[in-house]
Design a protein around this motif. Structure first.
Motif, PDB file in Angstrom:
ATOM      1  N   SER A  69      12.514 -22.469 -26.621  1.00  0.00           N
ATOM      2  CA  SER A  69      11.454 -23.152 -25.765  1.00  0.00           C
ATOM      3  C   SER A  69      11.996 -23.557 -24.417  1.00  0.00           C
ATOM      4  CB  SER A  69      10.749 -24.262 -26.288  1.00  0.00           C
ATOM      5  OG  SER A  69      12.060 -25.451 -26.973  1.00  0.00           O
ATOM      6  N   GLY A  70      13.542 -23.720 -24.036  1.00  0.00           N
ATOM      7  CA  GLY A  70      14.089 -24.014 -22.979  1.00  0.00           C
ATOM      8  C   GLY A  70      13.389 -25.314 -22.245  1.00  0.00           C
ATOM      9  N   PRO A  71      12.860 -25.639 -21.137  1.00  0.00           N
ATOM     10  CA  PRO A  71      12.341 -26.908 -20.506  1.00  0.00           C
ATOM     11  C   PRO A  71      11.039 -26.965 -21.050  1.00  0.00           C
ATOM     12  CG  PRO A  71      12.607 -25.090 -18.900  1.00  0.00           C
ATOM     13  CD  PRO A  71      12.949 -24.372 -20.054  1.00  0.00           C
ATOM     14  N   GLY A  72      10.290 -26.030 -21.719  1.00  0.00           N
ATOM     15  CA  GLY A  72       9.203 -26.514 -22.312  1.00  0.00           C
ATOM     16  C   GLY A  72       7.783 -26.030 -21.695  1.00  0.00           C
ATOM     17  N   GLY A  73       7.911 -24.972 -20.461  1.00  0.00           N
ATOM     18  CA  GLY A  73       7.033 -24.635 -19.719  1.00  0.00           C
ATOM     19  C   GLY A  73       5.993 -23.728 -20.666  1.00  0.00           C
ATOM     20  N   ALA A  96      17.261 -29.283 -23.205  1.00  0.00           N
ATOM     21  CA  ALA A  96      16.127 -28.535 -23.235  1.00  0.00           C
ATOM     22  C   ALA A  96      15.074 -29.376 -24.345  1.00  0.00           C
ATOM     23  CB  ALA A  96      16.405 -27.109 -23.145  1.00  0.00           C
ATOM     24  N   ARG A  97      15.774 -29.630 -25.448  1.00  0.00           N
ATOM     25  CA  ARG A  97      14.925 -30.268 -26.535  1.00  0.00           C
ATOM     26  C   ARG A  97      14.090 -31.442 -26.177  1.00  0.00           C
ATOM     27  NH1 ARG A  97      19.433 -28.618 -29.642  1.00  0.00           N
ATOM     28  NH2 ARG A  97      19.995 -31.132 -30.033  1.00  0.00           N
ATOM     29  N   GLU A  98      14.958 -32.120 -25.229  1.00  0.00           N
ATOM     30  CA  GLU A  98      14.346 -33.274 -24.736  1.00  0.00           C
ATOM     31  C   GLU A  98      13.074 -32.846 -23.895  1.00  0.00           C
ATOM     32  OE1 GLU A  98      17.519 -35.146 -22.694  1.00  0.00           O
ATOM     33  OE2 GLU A  98      18.469 -35.815 -24.564  1.00  0.00           O
ATOM     34  N   LEU A  99      13.401 -32.015 -22.921  1.00  0.00           N
ATOM     35  CA  LEU A  99      12.195 -31.605 -21.990  1.00  0.00           C
ATOM     36  C   LEU A  99      11.145 -30.966 -22.812  1.00  0.00           C
ATOM     37  CD1 LEU A  99      14.612 -30.024 -19.093  1.00  0.00           C
ATOM     38  CD2 LEU A  99      13.429 -32.073 -19.001  1.00  0.00           C
ATOM     39  N   SER A 100      11.380 -30.337 -23.763  1.00  0.00           N
ATOM     40  CA  SER A 100      10.303 -29.654 -24.418  1.00  0.00           C
ATOM     41  C   SER A 100       9.432 -30.490 -25.153  1.00  0.00           C
ATOM     42  CB  SER A 100      11.056 -28.641 -25.316  1.00  0.00           C
ATOM     43  OG  SER A 100      11.457 -27.363 -25.136  1.00  0.00           O
ATOM     44  N   ALA A 101      10.154 -31.702 -25.729  1.00  0.00           N
ATOM     45  CA  ALA A 101       9.333 -32.537 -26.542  1.00  0.00           C
ATOM     46  C   ALA A 101       8.393 -33.170 -25.585  1.00  0.00           C
ATOM     47  CB  ALA A 101      10.470 -33.725 -27.081  1.00  0.00           C
ATOM     48  N   LEU A 102       8.472 -33.292 -24.111  1.00  0.00           N
ATOM     49  CA  LEU A 102       7.493 -33.891 -23.204  1.00  0.00           C
ATOM     50  C   LEU A 102       6.166 -33.150 -23.467  1.00  0.00           C
ATOM     51  CD1 LEU A 102       9.673 -34.465 -20.032  1.00  0.00           C
ATOM     52  CD2 LEU A 102       9.233 -36.278 -21.927  1.00  0.00           C
TER      53      LEU A 102
END
Length: 227
Positions: A69-73, A96-102
């Motif tokens: 998922s990378g940064p979650g876009g 990236a997991r932290e960003l995707s979780a947003l």
């Protein structure tokens, strides 16, 4: 089957680390996420593109997994037009997991070669700019793994070439363009729709997308992971 139960009941082990994973889990991966920070315009472009793909389905998916998922876009984009769907992701890079979780998705440590989920867990499984980073020696096994956890549909959005075409990235072959749709068909999937996202129109890179259907009774055990 409850998605969470299926996820936690999975017993497959992670593959041994390889050069691609080492690269993306390192500082290079974090730097990539920072260079490709998600913007509101980017999310809007991705939402329009993904909605175009999923318009070919008879009903919207209730559970979606993005592999890498990378940064979650893409997760933020999916949330725009699938507000009631449960979104999941696997991603090998911790930042990236932290960003995707947003995005509100349930995000887990994993990668295309070892997805920590039971068979047929998700209505739809998506990769976007991920299969191109899998070494050709491991590609088919990873694509079989993607299909394994899908109940019905698979989407790939990737750089296209008629056959495997390596591209040098950071001093080594780290990108391999390919005809991923044909590889999925050789694994047993059926094509539903495909198309081109043309950069001047979509704001995305020039990439090809495929939407494929998983036949009832498909079995990775019967297929095997080698051609």
């Amino acid at each position: 089957m409850d998605v969470r139960t299926g996820w936690m009941a999975a017993t497959r082990h992670r593959n041994e680390m390889n050069n691609e994973l080492d690269f993306w889990q390192s500082g290079h991966g974090r730097a990539y996420m920072q260079r490709n920070a998600v913007s509101a315009v980017d999310v809007e472009n991705r939402a329009r593109a993904l909605a175009r793909i999923l318009a070919n389905l008879s009903a919207p998916p209730r559970t979606v997994l993005e592999v890498g998922s990378g940064p979650g876009g893409n997760l933020l984009a999916l949330r725009r037009f699938l507000p009631d769907a449960r979104l999941f992701a696997v991603e090998p890079n911790e930042h990236a997991r932290e960003l995707s979780a947003l995005s509100g998705a349930e995000v887990y440590d994993g990668h295309a070669g070892a997805i920590p989920a039971a068979d047929t867990t998700f209505d739809l499984v998506l990769t976007a700019g991920v299969l191109i980073h899998v070494h050709p020696d491991r590609l088919r096994a990873c694509m079989v793994e993607v299909v394994r956890v899908s109940k019905r549909h698979v989407v790939a959005v990737e750089y296209f070439a008629p056959s495997c075409e390596p591209v040098t990235y950071y001093g080594a072959d780290r990108i391999w363009r390919n005809d991923f749709g044909s590889i999925y068909m050789s694994i047993g999937l059926r094509p539903v729709a495909s198309g081109l996202f043309w950069k001047p129109e979509t704001g995305l890179d020039n990439v090809v997308w495929w939407l494929l259907d998983k036949p009832e009774g498909w079995s990775a055990d019967e297929l095997g992971k080698e051609p």
